[in-house]
Design a protein around this motif. Structure first.
Motif, mmCIF file in Angstrom:
data_model
loop_
_atom_site.group_PDB
_atom_site.id
_atom_site.type_symbol
_atom_site.label_atom_id
_atom_site.label_comp_id
_atom_site.label_asym_id
_atom_site.label_seq_id
_atom_site.Cartn_x
_atom_site.Cartn_y
_atom_site.Cartn_z
ATOM 1 N N SER A 143 0.822 -1.211 0.000
ATOM 2 C CA SER A 143 0.000 0.000 0.000
ATOM 3 C C SER A 143 0.853 1.256 0.000
ATOM 4 O O SER A 143 1.157 1.825 -1.046
ATOM 5 N N PHE A 144 1.259 1.690 1.190
ATOM 6 C CA PHE A 144 1.964 2.962 1.319
ATOM 7 C C PHE A 144 3.283 2.991 0.552
ATOM 8 O O PHE A 144 3.575 3.961 -0.152
ATOM 9 N N ASP A 194 3.044 3.446 -3.266
ATOM 10 C CA ASP A 194 2.614 4.824 -3.554
ATOM 11 C C ASP A 194 3.781 5.792 -3.392
ATOM 12 O O ASP A 194 3.981 6.697 -4.213
ATOM 13 N N LEU A 195 4.547 5.617 -2.307
ATOM 14 C CA LEU A 195 5.680 6.505 -2.049
ATOM 15 C C LEU A 195 6.749 6.364 -3.127
ATOM 16 O O LEU A 195 7.246 7.375 -3.651
ATOM 17 N N SER A 221 5.817 8.000 -6.312
ATOM 18 C CA SER A 221 5.942 9.456 -6.214
ATOM 19 C C SER A 221 7.394 9.896 -6.336
ATOM 20 O O SER A 221 7.704 10.868 -7.036
ATOM 21 N N GLN A 260 8.076 14.014 0.259
ATOM 22 C CA GLN A 260 7.307 13.014 -0.480
ATOM 23 C C GLN A 260 6.540 12.101 0.476
ATOM 24 O O GLN A 260 5.390 11.716 0.208
ATOM 25 N N VAL A 261 7.161 11.752 1.593
ATOM 26 C CA VAL A 261 6.519 10.894 2.595
ATOM 27 C C VAL A 261 5.270 11.559 3.152
ATOM 28 O O VAL A 261 4.203 10.938 3.267
ATOM 29 N N GLU A 297 3.422 13.876 1.789
ATOM 30 C CA GLU A 297 2.374 13.948 0.763
ATOM 31 C C GLU A 297 1.723 12.587 0.538
ATOM 32 O O GLU A 297 0.505 12.487 0.402
ATOM 33 N N ALA A 298 2.525 11.516 0.514
ATOM 34 C CA ALA A 298 1.976 10.172 0.305
ATOM 35 C C ALA A 298 1.100 9.751 1.479
ATOM 36 O O ALA A 298 0.059 9.106 1.299
ATOM 37 N N LYS A 334 -2.834 10.807 1.812
ATOM 38 C CA LYS A 334 -3.899 9.986 1.200
ATOM 39 C C LYS A 334 -4.475 9.008 2.215
ATOM 40 O O LYS A 334 -5.687 8.788 2.282
ATOM 41 N N TYR A 335 -3.605 8.441 3.053
ATOM 42 C CA TYR A 335 -4.040 7.429 4.015
ATOM 43 C C TYR A 335 -4.728 8.071 5.219
ATOM 44 O O TYR A 335 -5.603 7.461 5.834
#
Length: 297
Positions: free
Chosen positions: A104-105, A108-109, A112, A284-285, A287-288, A291-292
């Protein structure tokens, strides 16, 4: 001899016209003439034959043009690379993570990072018998995702988001979100879990769940690898409790039932690390993770 003098020389060697070259290099014609003359005097070499009508390279000048031109390209490339390193857009970052966020995370990270910092190399580490803190303090990792905040004062942690624990059962199992009432429904079940005697934050969280429900699980298979546990559940070999992030694995034949217990995800790094790469990755972390947080996962 200065690099700028060589640039003036190469520009004039291409244009073979003082006025045009001066305009191109944004200096006056007289200043250009002085720079070329100073270069010739320092080298002890005549670079151009010039009169009122024409400018042309001497044989020595043509030789230096052919030698300096590729060198200047290489210097410009090196300078550009140095600028990218200074801005944190080039280099290597080593990131540790628990298996629970591998579906998941983390994807996505990394997507990005690849999109915004395409020249950055990312090394992913999933530690097993060595602690995240030790790897960070030994400079074997630059950043770590973990389920508890760092204890060492040399490290800094930030909580990114919370997610529920979930009971994971095969699709054919009698329990679902509608009829599940609590862990007392699982008295006769075979469990697949990490070794609950371990002292990790994750296993202590599992022990707390069972203690709160006055329940001792019948553990038939032990594994510290969530992906393996999930695969065994899908084969009908038992049930388990995992972070809800594993639901993103899209593994067939498993059902996730959210439990009223949550766990956090933290990002941890060295306090004294002023790396521009780390600064960019932390952005970046954040921002990612947004979403969660929004999804409440």
């Amino acid at each position: 001899m200065e690099l700028q003098q060589i640039k003036y020389f190469l520009a004039l060697a291409q244009e073979l016209h003082f006025w045009n070259t001066a305009e191109r290099m944004f200096i006056t014609q007289s200043a250009l003439s002085r720079q070329i003359k100073a270069l010739e005097e320092e080298l002890g070499v005549r670079l151009f034959e010039r009169n009122k009508r024409s400018v042309k390279l001497t044989e020595a000048g043509a030789f230096l043009r052919d030698q300096w031109l590729p060198l200047l390209d290489e210097i410009n490339r090196i300078h550009l690379q140095a600028k990218k390193i200074h801005e944190g857009a080039f280099g290597t970052v080593r990131i540790g993570y628990p298996g629970s966020i591998a579906y998941s995370f983390m994807p996505d990270l990394i997507a990005s990072i690849s999109r915004t910092l395409p020249e950055l190399k990312v090394e992913l580490v999933e530690p097993t018998d060595i602690s995240f803190e030790q790897l960070l303090l030994n400079y074997q990792m630059d950043m770590a995702f973990r389920r508890d905040p760092a204890e060492n004062p040399a490290l800094q942690s930030t909580c990114l988001y919370s997610e529920p624990f979930a009971l994971v059962v095969p699709n054919s199992h009698r329990l679902n979100e509608q009829n599940f009432t609590g862990l007392h429904d699982l008295k006769e079940e075979k469990f697949i879990l990490s070794n609950l005697a371990q002292t990790t934050f994750y296993t202590s969280s599992l022990r707390q769940i069972f203690e709160d429900n006055h329940f001792t699980p019948d553990v038939r298979i032990e594994s510290d690898f969530g992906g393996m546990v999930l695969g065994l559940v899908s084969k009908g070999l038992g049930i388990t409790i995992l972070p809800y992030s594993y639901a993103f694995s899209a593994l067939p034949n498993v059902r996730f039932i959210a439990l009223p217990y949550t766990m956090n995800l933290y990002v941890t790094w060295r306090k004294n690390d002023n790396s521009p790469v780390l600064k960019n990755i932390l952005q970046q972390v954040t921002e990612a993770a947004g979403k969660y947080i929004t999804e409440g996962s």
